[in-house]
Design a protein around this motif. Structure first.
Motif, PDB file in Angstrom:
ATOM      1  N   LEU A  38       0.774  -1.081   0.203  1.00 44.76           N
ATOM      2  CA  LEU A  38       0.318  -0.131   0.234  1.00 44.76           C
ATOM      3  C   LEU A  38       0.975   1.215  -0.007  1.00 44.76           C
ATOM      4  O   LEU A  38       0.386   2.676  -0.826  1.00 44.76           O
ATOM      5  N   LEU A  39       1.949   1.000   0.306  1.00 51.78           N
ATOM      6  CA  LEU A  39       3.088   1.908   0.705  1.00 51.78           C
ATOM      7  C   LEU A  39       3.050   2.720  -1.122  1.00 51.78           C
ATOM      8  O   LEU A  39       3.658   3.767  -0.603  1.00 51.78           O
ATOM      9  N   VAL A  40       3.787   1.325  -1.028  1.00 48.80           N
ATOM     10  CA  VAL A  40       4.890   1.579  -2.836  1.00 48.80           C
ATOM     11  C   VAL A  40       3.477   2.389  -3.952  1.00 48.80           C
ATOM     12  O   VAL A  40       3.551   3.409  -4.401  1.00 48.80           O
ATOM     13  N   ALA A  41       2.368   1.809  -3.842  1.00 43.77           N
ATOM     14  CA  ALA A  41       1.445   2.358  -4.363  1.00 43.77           C
ATOM     15  C   ALA A  41       0.278   3.080  -4.569  1.00 43.77           C
ATOM     16  O   ALA A  41      -0.005   3.973  -5.457  1.00 43.77           O
ATOM     17  N   ALA A  42       0.221   3.400  -3.112  1.00 40.87           N
ATOM     18  CA  ALA A  42       0.473   4.680  -2.657  1.00 40.87           C
ATOM     19  C   ALA A  42       1.092   6.110  -2.635  1.00 40.87           C
ATOM     20  O   ALA A  42       0.945   7.099  -2.962  1.00 40.87           O
ATOM     21  N   GLY A  43       2.154   5.942  -2.175  1.00 40.65           N
ATOM     22  CA  GLY A  43       3.419   6.737  -1.839  1.00 40.65           C
ATOM     23  C   GLY A  43       4.299   6.896  -3.100  1.00 40.65           C
ATOM     24  O   GLY A  43       5.246   8.012  -3.320  1.00 40.65           O
ATOM     25  N   TYR A  44       4.377   6.395  -4.276  1.00 35.54           N
ATOM     26  CA  TYR A  44       5.079   6.885  -4.854  1.00 35.54           C
ATOM     27  C   TYR A  44       4.618   7.930  -6.045  1.00 35.54           C
ATOM     28  O   TYR A  44       5.052   8.017  -6.320  1.00 35.54           O
ATOM     29  N   GLU A  45       3.782   6.706  -6.973  1.00 31.83           N
ATOM     30  CA  GLU A  45       2.897   7.752  -7.730  1.00 31.83           C
ATOM     31  C   GLU A  45       2.660   8.809  -7.785  1.00 31.83           C
ATOM     32  O   GLU A  45       3.069   9.962  -7.858  1.00 31.83           O
ATOM     33  N   THR A  46       2.056   8.937  -6.382  1.00 31.09           N
ATOM     34  CA  THR A  46       0.953   9.711  -6.030  1.00 31.09           C
ATOM     35  C   THR A  46       1.254  10.958  -6.215  1.00 31.09           C
ATOM     36  O   THR A  46       1.429  11.962  -6.627  1.00 31.09           O
ATOM     37  N   THR A  47       2.922  10.824  -5.207  1.00 29.48           N
ATOM     38  CA  THR A  47       3.975  11.816  -4.689  1.00 29.48           C
ATOM     39  C   THR A  47       5.044  11.983  -5.748  1.00 29.48           C
ATOM     40  O   THR A  47       4.754  13.798  -6.037  1.00 29.48           O
ATOM     41  N   TYR A  48       5.381  11.771  -6.934  1.00 26.48           N
ATOM     42  CA  TYR A  48       6.008  11.873  -7.809  1.00 26.48           C
ATOM     43  C   TYR A  48       4.807  13.328  -9.036  1.00 26.48           C
ATOM     44  O   TYR A  48       5.375  14.183  -9.657  1.00 26.48           O
TER      45      TYR A  48
END
Length: 403
Positions: free
Chosen positions: A236-246
């Motif tokens: 979840l951290l990857v799916a939500a935090g990776y693409e959303t933030t960049y």
């Protein structure tokens, strides 16, 4: 009760919609605040979309709607897909969701977030050191992307020689099913699951100061996270935090460059960066909607019958331009106050990583515009392209010239 008027099927990731989503949002808010439509990744599935701010907020707290299907047994899935698509905290309802959120929130202490902020400062400084005035660079790949990649790597506590494997896993989680096909994506996700399980086992034996160590050690009244729950949380951290933030960083830079008066304000008063990030979240529509919820009983909403089991989805990007809530909603104003946007949703499923995303965007954008006050696009704004993504604004590259 009535049914929605006959209209052409609304496809929220179709080319017609993506060409001008805010025109569609405006019409929906005025004429059909609840509209049945589709998303191409869920073929044949009708979705009831909500367009108005008040309705979107109401849905997040209405107990008649839940993340799980009513009386629906989960489909048998390969383990990797189960951890991503079934066991994820954002797909759980209370009381299970409340238990998981209480446990996974514990490692996100001010001290842990502060350490990550220090690393973002270091990473942005090193990346900006590599930019040469007057030389074009793809800001998405060379700047916006490495920042959340570094943050997630730090959160998981990766050794340097593990980062390539994990970064490939990040790309797989974000776009694997669409680009690889089911069989190959599942095979690679099973490899990634085994890799993350190894990390969890190592943290249980020798915990450190990273967020994953906090997850494996988190407990409350004798309850703790299982290995499956920790792995699902990492996904979840990857799916939500990776693409959303960049995407947030890139979209924010485009918004500021497209509004030179607002960028000049920020140059004059760097303390406005907090307000700038909030307005970027509201105005850009980086996050256009939430995970779907399901009606657990028949519901009458604006005179439309929502049958039990129907899928509902709030359109956050539409809500954040609702003139019933926001004065001059289509204007970009970094001093807007109040700014009660719901880019991170509301209610029980308010985004757990909101503070991290805000911190990364604040540091990344603030440091970039301070270092290069003459930053400009390397192409005409009309030449910027977005990727067809359901309810997410994703740039396909961001060529800029530092100056």
């Amino acid at each position: 009760m009535t049914t929605p008027p006959p209209e052409a099927t609304l496809v929220v990731d179709g080319p017609e919609f993506l060409a001008d989503p805010h025109t569609h949002y405006d019409r929906m808010r005025r004429e059909t605040p609840i509209r049945v439509g589709r998303i191409s990744v869920l073929p044949g599935q009708d979705i009831h979309f909500l367009a108005r701010y008040a309705d979107c907020v109401a849905l997040t707290t209405d107990t008649r709607f839940r993340r799980a299907l009513p009386d629906g047994a989960p489909q048998p899935l390969p383990e990797a897909l189960r951890l991503l698509a079934v066991d994820s905290m954002i797909l759980k309802d209370d009381p299970e969701h409340r238990r998981l959120r209480r446990l996974v929130s514990r490692p996100f202490t001010p001290q842990a977030v502060g350490r990550l902020a220090e690393r973002v400062q270091e990473v942005t400084g090193a990346l900006l050191d590599g930019f040469l005035p007057g030389r074009p660079v793809d800001l998405q790949q060379a700047y916006a992307l490495p920042i959340p990649v570094t943050v997630i790597s730090e959160m998981v506590g990766l050794a340097p020689d593990e980062r390539t494997t994990f970064h490939e896993g990040m790309r797989l989680l974000v776009g694997g099913l669409a680009t690889l096909g089911m069989d190959e994506a599942v095979r690679r996700m099973e490899e990634l699951t085994g890799f993350v399980r190894g990390l969890v086992a190592r943290r249980r034996r020798a915990p450190g100061e990273d967020i994953m160590s906090g997850l494996v050690q988190a407990s409350d009244d004798g309850e703790a996270l299982t290995d499956d729950e920790v792995v699902a949380m990492v996904f979840l951290l990857v799916a939500a935090g990776y693409e959303t933030t960049y995407n947030l960083i890139g979209n924010g830079v485009v918004a500021l460059l497209g509004h030179p008066d607002q960028l000049a304000r920020l140059h004059r008063d760097p303390e406005l960066i907090d307000g700038a990030v909030e307005e970027i979240l509201r105005w850009t529509g980086t996050i256009g909607g939430t995970k779907p919820t399901y009606a657990h009983e028949d519901v009458d909403w604006h005179g439309v019958r929502i049958p039990r089991g129907a899928m509902m989805m709030p359109l956050l990007a539409s809500a954040n331009r609702d003139p019933a809530v926001f004065d001059r909603p289509d204007e970009f104003d970094i001093t807007r106050s109040p700014n009660p946007h719901i880019a991170f949703s509301k209610g029980a499923h308010f985004c757990l990583g909101a503070s991290l995303a805000r911190m990364e965007a604040r540091i990344a954008i603030g440091n970039l515009v301070a270092r290069f006050p003459g930053l400009r696009l390397a192409v005409d704004p009309a030449a910027l392209r977005t990727l067809p993504s359901p309810l997410m604004l994703r740039l396909d590259g961001l060529p800029v010239v530092p100056g």
